[in-house]
Structures are given as C-alpha cells and as structure tokens.
Motif scaffolding. Structure first.
Motif, PDB file in Angstrom:
ATOM      1  N   GLU A 305      13.255  42.316 -33.465  1.00 40.40           N
ATOM      2  CA  GLU A 305      12.616  43.250 -34.604  1.00 40.40           C
ATOM      3  C   GLU A 305      13.366  42.864 -35.631  1.00 40.40           C
ATOM      4  OE1 GLU A 305      11.058  45.838 -34.618  1.00 40.40           O
ATOM      5  OE2 GLU A 305      10.295  46.186 -32.444  1.00 40.40           O
ATOM      6  N   TYR A 306      12.443  42.394 -36.662  1.00 40.15           N
ATOM      7  CA  TYR A 306      12.767  41.736 -37.789  1.00 40.15           C
ATOM      8  C   TYR A 306      13.655  42.866 -38.852  1.00 40.15           C
ATOM      9  CZ  TYR A 306      13.627  38.275 -41.481  1.00 40.15           C
ATOM     10  OH  TYR A 306      14.147  37.619 -42.392  1.00 40.15           O
ATOM     11  N   GLY A 307      13.083  44.015 -38.560  1.00 41.47           N
ATOM     12  CA  GLY A 307      13.823  45.146 -39.461  1.00 41.47           C
ATOM     13  C   GLY A 307      15.242  45.370 -39.071  1.00 41.47           C
ATOM     14  N   ALA A 308      15.758  44.925 -38.139  1.00 41.16           N
ATOM     15  CA  ALA A 308      17.182  44.966 -37.754  1.00 41.16           C
ATOM     16  C   ALA A 308      17.867  44.064 -38.495  1.00 41.16           C
ATOM     17  CB  ALA A 308      17.706  44.694 -36.439  1.00 41.16           C
ATOM     18  N   ILE A 309      17.176  42.756 -39.216  1.00 40.77           N
ATOM     19  CA  ILE A 309      17.563  41.802 -39.888  1.00 40.77           C
ATOM     20  C   ILE A 309      17.397  42.315 -41.402  1.00 40.77           C
ATOM     21  CG2 ILE A 309      17.403  39.421 -40.469  1.00 40.77           C
ATOM     22  CD1 ILE A 309      16.683  38.695 -37.711  1.00 40.77           C
ATOM     23  N   ASN A 310      16.192  42.543 -41.809  1.00 40.27           N
ATOM     24  CA  ASN A 310      15.992  42.913 -43.028  1.00 40.27           C
ATOM     25  C   ASN A 310      14.829  44.121 -43.015  1.00 40.27           C
ATOM     26  OD1 ASN A 310      14.750  43.307 -45.625  1.00 40.27           O
ATOM     27  ND2 ASN A 310      13.896  41.249 -45.927  1.00 40.27           N
ATOM     28  N   PRO A 311      15.526  45.538 -43.337  1.00 42.35           N
ATOM     29  CA  PRO A 311      14.953  46.699 -42.879  1.00 42.35           C
ATOM     30  C   PRO A 311      13.847  46.868 -43.989  1.00 42.35           C
ATOM     31  CG  PRO A 311      17.271  46.972 -43.364  1.00 42.35           C
ATOM     32  CD  PRO A 311      17.032  45.597 -43.751  1.00 42.35           C
ATOM     33  N   GLU A 312      13.483  45.995 -44.926  1.00 38.54           N
ATOM     34  CA  GLU A 312      12.466  46.234 -45.984  1.00 38.54           C
ATOM     35  C   GLU A 312      11.410  45.415 -45.131  1.00 38.54           C
ATOM     36  OE1 GLU A 312      13.310  44.932 -49.682  1.00 38.54           O
ATOM     37  OE2 GLU A 312      14.861  46.473 -50.172  1.00 38.54           O
ATOM     38  N   ARG A 313      11.402  44.697 -44.120  1.00 39.08           N
ATOM     39  CA  ARG A 313      10.221  43.982 -43.613  1.00 39.08           C
ATOM     40  C   ARG A 313      10.354  44.273 -42.175  1.00 39.08           C
ATOM     41  NH1 ARG A 313       9.816  44.153 -48.234  1.00 39.08           N
ATOM     42  NH2 ARG A 313       9.465  42.356 -49.729  1.00 39.08           N
ATOM     43  N   PRO A 314      10.032  45.509 -41.408  1.00 36.97           N
ATOM     44  CA  PRO A 314       9.989  45.686 -40.247  1.00 36.97           C
ATOM     45  C   PRO A 314       8.853  45.380 -39.321  1.00 36.97           C
ATOM     46  CG  PRO A 314       9.186  47.697 -41.579  1.00 36.97           C
ATOM     47  CD  PRO A 314       9.656  46.529 -42.610  1.00 36.97           C
ATOM     48  N   VAL A 315       9.016  43.890 -39.147  1.00 35.77           N
ATOM     49  CA  VAL A 315       7.885  43.599 -38.215  1.00 35.77           C
ATOM     50  C   VAL A 315       8.289  42.896 -36.938  1.00 35.77           C
ATOM     51  CG1 VAL A 315       6.449  42.717 -40.423  1.00 35.77           C
ATOM     52  CG2 VAL A 315       7.960  40.903 -39.162  1.00 35.77           C
ATOM     53  N   LEU A 316       7.424  42.937 -36.002  1.00 34.43           N
ATOM     54  CA  LEU A 316       7.966  42.272 -34.351  1.00 34.43           C
ATOM     55  C   LEU A 316       7.670  40.879 -34.773  1.00 34.43           C
ATOM     56  CD1 LEU A 316       9.152  42.786 -31.590  1.00 34.43           C
ATOM     57  CD2 LEU A 316       6.803  43.154 -31.103  1.00 34.43           C
ATOM     58  N   LEU A 317       8.815  40.180 -34.384  1.00 35.98           N
ATOM     59  CA  LEU A 317       8.779  38.646 -34.305  1.00 35.98           C
ATOM     60  C   LEU A 317       8.768  38.071 -32.882  1.00 35.98           C
ATOM     61  CD1 LEU A 317       8.550  35.969 -35.813  1.00 35.98           C
ATOM     62  CD2 LEU A 317      10.730  36.222 -36.154  1.00 35.98           C
ATOM     63  N   THR A 318       7.867  37.297 -32.530  1.00 36.49           N
ATOM     64  CA  THR A 318       7.891  36.616 -31.116  1.00 36.49           C
ATOM     65  C   THR A 318       7.733  34.898 -31.211  1.00 36.49           C
ATOM     66  OG1 THR A 318       5.623  36.961 -30.389  1.00 36.49           O
ATOM     67  CG2 THR A 318       7.279  38.628 -30.266  1.00 36.49           C
ATOM     68  N   SER A 319       8.094  34.170 -30.125  1.00 38.83           N
ATOM     69  CA  SER A 319       7.810  33.208 -29.915  1.00 38.83           C
ATOM     70  C   SER A 319       8.107  32.940 -28.315  1.00 38.83           C
ATOM     71  CB  SER A 319       8.633  32.071 -30.661  1.00 38.83           C
ATOM     72  OG  SER A 319       8.337  30.741 -30.321  1.00 38.83           O
ATOM     73  N   ALA A 320       7.057  31.788 -27.700  1.00 43.90           N
ATOM     74  CA  ALA A 320       7.079  31.582 -26.461  1.00 43.90           C
ATOM     75  C   ALA A 320       7.421  30.224 -25.851  1.00 43.90           C
ATOM     76  CB  ALA A 320       5.804  32.137 -25.651  1.00 43.90           C
ATOM     77  N   GLY A 321       8.391  29.748 -26.838  1.00 42.84           N
ATOM     78  CA  GLY A 321       8.881  28.357 -26.407  1.00 42.84           C
ATOM     79  C   GLY A 321       7.852  27.394 -26.383  1.00 42.84           C
ATOM     80  N   VAL A 322       7.635  26.417 -25.385  1.00 41.50           N
ATOM     81  CA  VAL A 322       6.905  25.460 -25.378  1.00 41.50           C
ATOM     82  C   VAL A 322       6.219  25.156 -24.053  1.00 41.50           C
ATOM     83  CG1 VAL A 322       8.812  23.874 -24.932  1.00 41.50           C
ATOM     84  CG2 VAL A 322       6.884  23.099 -26.218  1.00 41.50           C
ATOM     85  N   TYR A 323       5.354  24.496 -24.027  1.00 45.23           N
ATOM     86  CA  TYR A 323       4.417  23.975 -22.984  1.00 45.23           C
ATOM     87  C   TYR A 323       4.004  24.859 -21.774  1.00 45.23           C
ATOM     88  CZ  TYR A 323       6.808  19.691 -24.210  1.00 45.23           C
ATOM     89  OH  TYR A 323       7.466  18.328 -24.884  1.00 45.23           O
ATOM     90  N   GLY A 324       3.790  26.153 -22.312  1.00 39.24           N
ATOM     91  CA  GLY A 324       3.280  27.338 -21.603  1.00 39.24           C
ATOM     92  C   GLY A 324       4.124  27.540 -20.375  1.00 39.24           C
TER      93      GLY A 324
END
Length: 593
Positions: A305-324
């Motif tokens: 929850e990027y809003g916890a890092i930068n409250p002015e940019r409350p977006v949800l950020l994800t990544s699923a690593g690599v190779y499925g």
C-alpha cells in the motif's frame, strides 16, 4: 488530483449536495424522507503476473515464504500447466475479472520455448486467457519486427532462427500495450491502454488498463533491434493516459509497468519492508487517477500500500516475482454510482508444483499452501515443445568438476562469481585468434547455475539455461584508461551496481567509498598493472559490446572482430578438458569492506 469524471458522474456527485438543505428542512419539521440502502459495489478481480520468461516447465527454483518461526522456507513453484490451474482457481472466485501481465513474458527463456522463438510462451498465455501484457525490455530481444509478429502471428522470418518449426503460429490473442514506446511519427508502437466493461445498466463499471515498459530499455537490448523507437518518461505517459481514461468514463485504472523494486528483511511475497528501486520515483510523480500498479523487471515479489510510504500517492503496488512461480490476486470493489474504487486488496499466491532436489537438498511441498493440479491441455501443449527440443537439449556437451553458480563479492550481489569467471574463460579461449587478452561476462546475462550430474556430465540444455540469449562474441581494442572507465560504469549509480566477471589473469579492485569515477582502484593483467596508455584486446558478448546493461563505453572499442556464439564458446571450453575445473580464485576484490 486530476478531475476527469464524465459529466453524468459530476451530476451524480452534485445532486446529494444540492438536496442536503431540503432534507434538513424536512427533518426539522419531523418529516424524514426514506432512503434506499446503498447498492453494493461491483467486485472485479485482477489476476496479475510478470517476468514469465518462457518458463514452460517448473524452473526448479523455490519461492521463499515465512515459516511462522521467524525464518523462511522454500516452496517448489512454477510451470505453465500449474500456473494455468492457479489462474483458473482465482478467476473462478470472481464474476468479473481480467488477467494481465507486466512484461517479459518471453526471452531469457527455457530451451523448449527459446528454440522456437518463444512461440510456445505466447501459446501458453493464449490458453491461460491473458487479456493484456505490458511490453517489457526482453520483448525487444529479437527486434521490433519479430515482436510485431508475436502480436499478429505468421511465419515471416526476422531472426537467424526459423519460426513455425512445430506448427503455424497464430500470434497473441491478448493485446500488447506500450504507452511510452513511440515510433518515429510519434505514435505508440502498440496501443497505450485497453478498456474492459463489467456489469449492466446502473451497475456497469469500466476498468482501464495502461501498459508500458521502462525508459531504460535502450541500455538493455541490442540497438539494431529497436532502431527508430523512443522510450519515453514512464510517469508522464501514465499521467496522460490515466487522465484520458478517466475522462472517457473509466471507474478504475490499473497500470502494468515493466519496472520494479526490492524489499528487504525476511523474505515475504506479501511484504513491503523497506521498498527501494526505480519504481518509487515513478510512483511519486503520479498525479492521480491510478488505483493499482502491477510491476515487474526486478524479479522480486511484494504487495505494497504505497500510501503508507507516500500518503500523497495512495496506490496499490504489486509484483509476482518471476517464472510464473507466483500469481497476484487483486480485488477491486468499485462503486458504480461514485465511479471510483472504494476498497481494494491483494495477495501473492504461490503456484506450488512438484517437489525437487536442489544442490542444497530436497525442496518439499507445503501442506498449508494450496496445491494445483497441472491443467491437462496446457501440459500437453508444453509437452509437444519439450519433446521437440529434447534431442537438442539432452545432447552432452562436456563435464564440469562440480556445481557452479553466480556468487557475491563481499556484499555486492550483482556479479557473476565463479560461473561468470568460467564463462569469461571460455570466451577468452574462443577469441585468442582475434588477439583477445581479457574477456568479461555481465552478471545479468547469467540466468541459471550449472549443476552437473554425479559424473560431471552437462547437457546442452543445462548450459543454455545459463546463457539463453544467443549472443555472439566481439573482440575489440580499448586503452587501459578506457578499460578502467568501462569498469567504473558498473559503480556509477546509474542503475544497480554490477561486477563484470573477468577471465583468468585479469584482476581488479573496487572501493565504493570513493567518489563516482574513482571506484576502480587497481587493475592488473598477469600480475602487471594495466597501463592507461596501452592498448588491450577485450572480448565481450555482442550485447555488452553494443553498450548493454549501461556499459555504454564498450561502444568506443575499435578494430572489432565478431566471433562464434557465446553458447558455442562455453561448450567448446567444457569439451576441451573433461572435467573442466571450476574457477575458485578471487579475481575481483573490495578495498572498502
């Protein structure tokens, strides 16, 4: 914030405000108007992955997850047929869903995909039901024309390798997106975004999907493959396209970007501890209108929850690593009346597959995590290509004195270690006829360790997994001063620090406490200090010679001679002395430990 809702939604927001005085007056007179219960939001599931890299079969690497005791445990994961089942199980939870990817579906692939120009990787994604893929840097590895063939299909030949060797290629049924990749006329190479509608009538919602690759793509691919293209600023492209989608009526905006970050601490696919990386300055410049950012490139898994890092940019950020090995389950709750996301959540699901034995011992399945049965149609499709590649992959190529992997130079993770040294030795031996005295291997060009059989035997498939890029060798002349300047680029803070692995006889020392440009404190060849004014013959793969991985000063080399493919050089080196000993000496040292 960008105000970009359509007019009908402006009115929907204003009417309750205009009616408040009247409702208050009714209340004062004891006549309270009845109100209907608010309609439930529309739920849309976003199933996301990234950096599949043609991993048709289980990659035999583990996902690390918390063990509940303050440590992490490895879980076997990956394989296209298992991934298909995992996506199916998540999709079944939603009436409305989309399946998206954040780039690098292809290239740097397993041999069963790579030998066939990653046509089977595209075929797998067609069968999984992918909707959109943001173009990653590796999508450009075989050039723009070949990438366009991946989208549209057909058997036109744009590379040294022949297409359609197993069957006709229909192309991707999903849409490539590239909001920041521009042709010479200023238009984008692929559409910048796509739109999906869910529900009917008053409960109809629209979700916009923006896809884009990283601005630094030119330093990561061969220049001739992207000639005529420009890779623009990521945040500017996102802001412009998000505003356009919102003006057009999108109730939610999801960005898939091939750029990412890293976390630290206990490995946790759902964690976000100490997020760093190139994705952060992009997020910090978003102007609004974006709800979710699906990222990639770093091969790292996180949910933030990027809003916890930068409250002015409350977006949800994800990544699923690599190779499925992971797939991200994202849930959006969208209020169709307000035209916005009112709740969201995400989790990374381990695509648990079969147990295997790693060089460190058995990697067992986890009873407390979901197990997935490989989907039969995808398993059969993968099997067809694995069978087609089998003779080529299982051909013996020599013997090695033991397992060898990328290592670490006193805390610097991006370096080739003993495996990089082995490859550099092979490349030097293959180019002595061109006068080569030194060879270098880039760490990001090494994709897998070498684990020989008990008798030391290695197959072509094993060495191809380690070097899957089909580069050729280039030998050129550099002065000692130019050589130092090239090595300094590995530590100039333009991207991650990385140590080029040198061939035997060449050593150098790093001191990262010194200013940029002064961090290579010693260089020697066969025990003699490098003379800044002398000329040396240096071999690299063609990717590095073209300035790849930000080593742009290699392009200043002179008197270039092209040699054999890098994979052929490694095979010849292994065959020449059976078993070939694993290099153990320290060729790169640090002065700032």
């Amino acid at each position: 914030m960008i105000e970009s809702l359509p007019r009908r939604r402006h009115l929907a927001r204003l009417l309750p405000v205009l009616l408040l005085p009247a409702l208050a007056a009714c209340g004062a007179q004891g006549r309270v108007a009845s109100t209907a219960p608010a309609a439930a939001p529309v739920t849309v599931g976003i199933i996301a992955l990234n950096d599949f890299h043609g991993a048709l079969e289980p990659p035999r690497t583990a996902v690390l997850v918390p063990d509940g005791k303050g440590d992490a445990r490895p879980v076997p994961a990956g394989g296209a047929a298992w991934l298909a089942s995992a996506v199916d199980s998540l999709r079944a939870q939603y009436q409305h869903s989309a399946t998206v990817a954040a780039g690098d579906l292809i290239s740097a692939s397993q041999i069963a995909s790579s030998l066939f120009l990653d046509e089977p990787a595209i075929g797998v994604m067609n069968r999984i039901g992918l909707d959109f893929n943001a173009v990653g840097n590796h999508e450009f590895d075989h050039g723009t024309d070949e990438l366009l063939r991946k989208q549209s299909g057909g058997c036109a030949q744009h590379t040294a390798r022949k297409p359609c060797q197993v069957e006709p290629f229909p192309g991707a049924k999903f849409r490539f997106l590239s909001a920041s990749t521009y042709k010479a006329d200023g238009t984008t190479l692929f559409p910048a975004s796509g739109l999906r509608s869910y529900g009917k009538g008053k409960r109809r919602v629209e979700v916009g999907f923006i896809g884009l690759t990283l601005k630094g793509t030119p330093s990561l691919v061969a220049p001739e493959g992207i000639r005529g293209l420009t890779f623009g600023d990521e945040a500017s492209a996102i802001n412009a396209e998000a505003a356009r989608l919102r003006r057009g009526g999108a109730d939610a905006v999801v960005v898939m970007i091939h750029q990412g970050g890293y976390t630290s601490g206990l490995p946790n696919p759902d964690g976000c501890a100490n997020l760093t990386g190139e994705i952060r300055p992009i997020l910090d410049r978003l102007e609004g209108g974006v709800d979710v950012v699906v990222s990639g490139h770093s091969h790292w898994a996180y949910v933030c929850e990027y809003g916890a890092i930068n409250p002015e940019r409350p977006v949800l950020l994800t990544s699923a690593g690599v190779y499925g090995q992971l797939v991200t389950d994202i849930t959006l709750e969208i209020d169709p009346k307000q035209g916005r996301v009112v709740a969201r959540r995400a989790r990374n699901v381990v695509v648990q597959s079969d147990p295997y034995v790693s060089p460190r011992g058995p990697v067992e399945t986890a009873a407390d995590l979901p197990r997935f049965t490989p989907r039969p149609d995808v398993a059969a499709y993968v099997g067809k290509y694995v069978d087609a590649a089998r003779d080529y992959a299982q051909r013996p190529v020599g013997r090695l004195g033991g397992p060898v992997a990328r290592g670490e130079v006193a805390g610097i993770g991006n370096q080739g270690g003993s495996l990089g040294n082995l490859i550099a030795d092979a490349q030097l031996a293959a180019t002595t006829g061109a006068g080569a005295q030194i060879a270098f291997m880039n760490p990001f060009g090494i994709r897998a360790p070498l684990n020989p059989a008990a008798d030391g035997a290695l197959t072509f498939g094993a060495i191809y997994a380690s070097q899957p890029f089909n580069n050729t060798l280039v030998t050129q002349s550099l002065t000692g001063a130019e050589l130092k300047a090239v090595l300094e680029q590995g530590f100039d803070d333009d991207g991650p620090h990385q140590v080029l692995a040198p061939s035997a006889g060449f050593t150098y020392q790093i001191d990262r406490s010194r200013p940029i440009g002064q961090r290579i404190t010693a260089m020697a060849l066969n025990g003699q200090p490098i003379d800044p004014g002398a000329t040396y013959r240096v071999t690299t793969n063609s990717f590095l010679a073209g300035g790849g991985d930000s080593f742009t000063l290699f392009t200043r080399g002179r008197d270039s001679v092209s040699g054999m493919p890098d994979i052929d050089a490694l095979e010849a080196w292994l065959k020449a002395v059976p078993p070939r000993a694993v290099p153990t000496e320290d060729r790169v040292t640090r002065a700032d430990k």
